[in-house]
Design a protein around this motif. Sequence first.
Motif, short mmCIF file in Angstrom:
data_model
loop_
_atom_site.label_atom_id
_atom_site.label_comp_id
_atom_site.label_asym_id
_atom_site.label_seq_id
_atom_site.Cartn_x
_atom_site.Cartn_y
_atom_site.Cartn_z
N HIS A 1 0.71 -3.06 7.53
CA HIS A 1 1.17 -1.70 7.23
C HIS A 1 0.19 -0.65 7.77
CE1 HIS A 1 3.27 1.24 4.46
NE2 HIS A 1 2.11 1.86 4.64
N GLU B 1 -5.27 4.64 5.95
CA GLU B 1 -5.36 4.69 7.39
C GLU B 1 -5.98 5.98 7.88
OE1 GLU B 1 -2.85 4.99 5.56
OE2 GLU B 1 -1.37 6.40 6.30
N CYS C 1 -2.10 5.38 1.26
CA CYS C 1 -1.85 5.30 2.64
C CYS C 1 -1.59 6.67 3.03
CB CYS C 1 -0.57 4.64 2.82
SG CYS C 1 -0.56 3.24 3.51
N HIS D 1 0.45 2.22 10.91
CA HIS D 1 0.19 3.66 10.77
C HIS D 1 -0.56 4.23 11.99
CE1 HIS D 1 1.72 5.08 7.00
NE2 HIS D 1 1.06 4.20 6.27
N GLU E 1 5.59 6.76 6.21
CA GLU E 1 5.62 5.62 5.27
C GLU E 1 6.84 4.72 5.43
OE1 GLU E 1 3.12 4.74 4.02
OE2 GLU E 1 1.84 6.46 3.68
N ASN F 1 0.84 -1.19 0.00
CA ASN F 1 0.00 0.00 0.00
C ASN F 1 0.87 1.23 0.00
OD1 ASN F 1 1.03 -0.78 2.32
ND2 ASN F 1 -0.70 -0.17 3.57
N TYR G 1 9.30 4.40 0.64
CA TYR G 1 8.87 3.14 1.26
C TYR G 1 10.02 2.11 1.24
CZ TYR G 1 3.96 4.64 0.66
OH TYR G 1 2.76 5.30 0.70
#
Length: 483
Positions: free
Chosen positions: A353, A336, A29, A357, A376, A4, A421
């Motif tokens: 993931h 999120e 995200c 968050h 991230e 994501n 990421y």
Amino acid sequence: MIRNYGEVMPSRARVLVVALTAAVSLAACTASVVGDGAALRTAAEPAPRTEPSPDQAGSGCPDPRAEPAADRPRIDLEFTLSDDGRTVTGTERVSFTPDRPVDELVFRLTANQPLSVTGGNGIEVGDVSGADVRDFDFESAGAAPGTQGGLLVVRLDRSLPAGGTTDVTIDFELRLGESTFDRFGADDRLSWWGSGHPLLAWEPGVGWADEPLGDSPGETAASPVAETRVQVTAPAGREVVMTGGARRVASAGAADVWRSEETAARDVAVAVGSLDVAAADAGDTRVTLAGRSGLDIETLLSRTIEAIGELEAFFGPFPYSTLSVVDLGARGGGVEYPSMILLADPSDLVLVHEIAHMWFYGMVGDHQGRDPWLDEAFATYAEALVNGPPADLDGRLGLPLPVGQPIDDFSTVDDYFDTVYGKGSAMLLAARAVAGTDAFDAALRCYVDALAWQIATPADVAAAFAELPAALRVLQDAGALPR
Ligand SMILES: [Zn+2]
């Protein structure tokens, strides 16, 4: 790519916009956008803090975890969903106490970003009122043509000093468009919205985060945690899940009234629909899973509870007393929100993931356009702690671009994801290896507890790892921190 991703569409990086628009499998995200260098509206310095937060000085390791600021905003939201599930009529009451003088309030109208409007979404503000309100206006700020704009600016008839309080009430209407991977959507069985209300765009210590919206469904802004109450009036017989949990408090003929409270929420997400719901406790946290029939929500619920425990071992107690996860049906990844996850990919990778968050974004906030790695890279790092490191760790670490770049400095979507990421998480794993896992984990736990409920900066990370020079060098070599 199944991980994501948070997408943020910088106004200057049109290549990124185009690439993301085409990348249908990407997951959002928390995203955010930084525009042309933060044209702040107060007397604030636009640059982020260069000094660590006060509670990060000295030992830097609070015990217990830092509490939300006592003078944080108070936000009351009332949403009424139409019978067809496509329109939300809303009222937002904000009680705001800035920590520096202001003469206006700025709210982001996230649903007016171009990609969301293309999908049929949008927000329109009706009236704005309050004892100190002189008038209100809108700024385009990258919003789709034909909308009111991307920013609502409420001007006050007095200068509000630091520590002063003003109350503002905003009426608005939110349209929910197609069921796609976005923060807003609806189909015959489910309606959902996140950042659906005018979002108070205040960064404590800095000023208004009034950058352009950008073109991505994943856009979000820096926003402070607020004492938040939510009321949803929904067609009778439907289930509601939302930030703060949800409890049905009344039935009024054709409608049910649901309420929740969250003591420190940066934003709010809500889902209403004909859903299967399962709930169980993870320690002190009530976890709710909701999805369409046919989805194995019991297995997802068990895995969510298990993952909370796995992540708590590294980052300390789960930040919220509830966590709600709703499977959207649409596919793409996850988004999120405080104590709420919009899941558009029920894979373990995305689930872990998004849960991570809750610590990195929900509790330890960041300006996600200016410092996207602060949420991230850490959420992706958390995936690796739980599910094992990726095979190509060295390759990721060797990528050329600096991890610490603002989102609008990346010229392609792949560069952004690979760097923030991929390289970002590899960097944190490498730093942990050179520092020693116990020492690194302790320092990171200190960072999480010290910066809880604030908006962290790279300087805060540097302070957290100051006693671990080998780890610090890894972060400097990767371009996350200055040398
Ligand atoms: Zn993420």
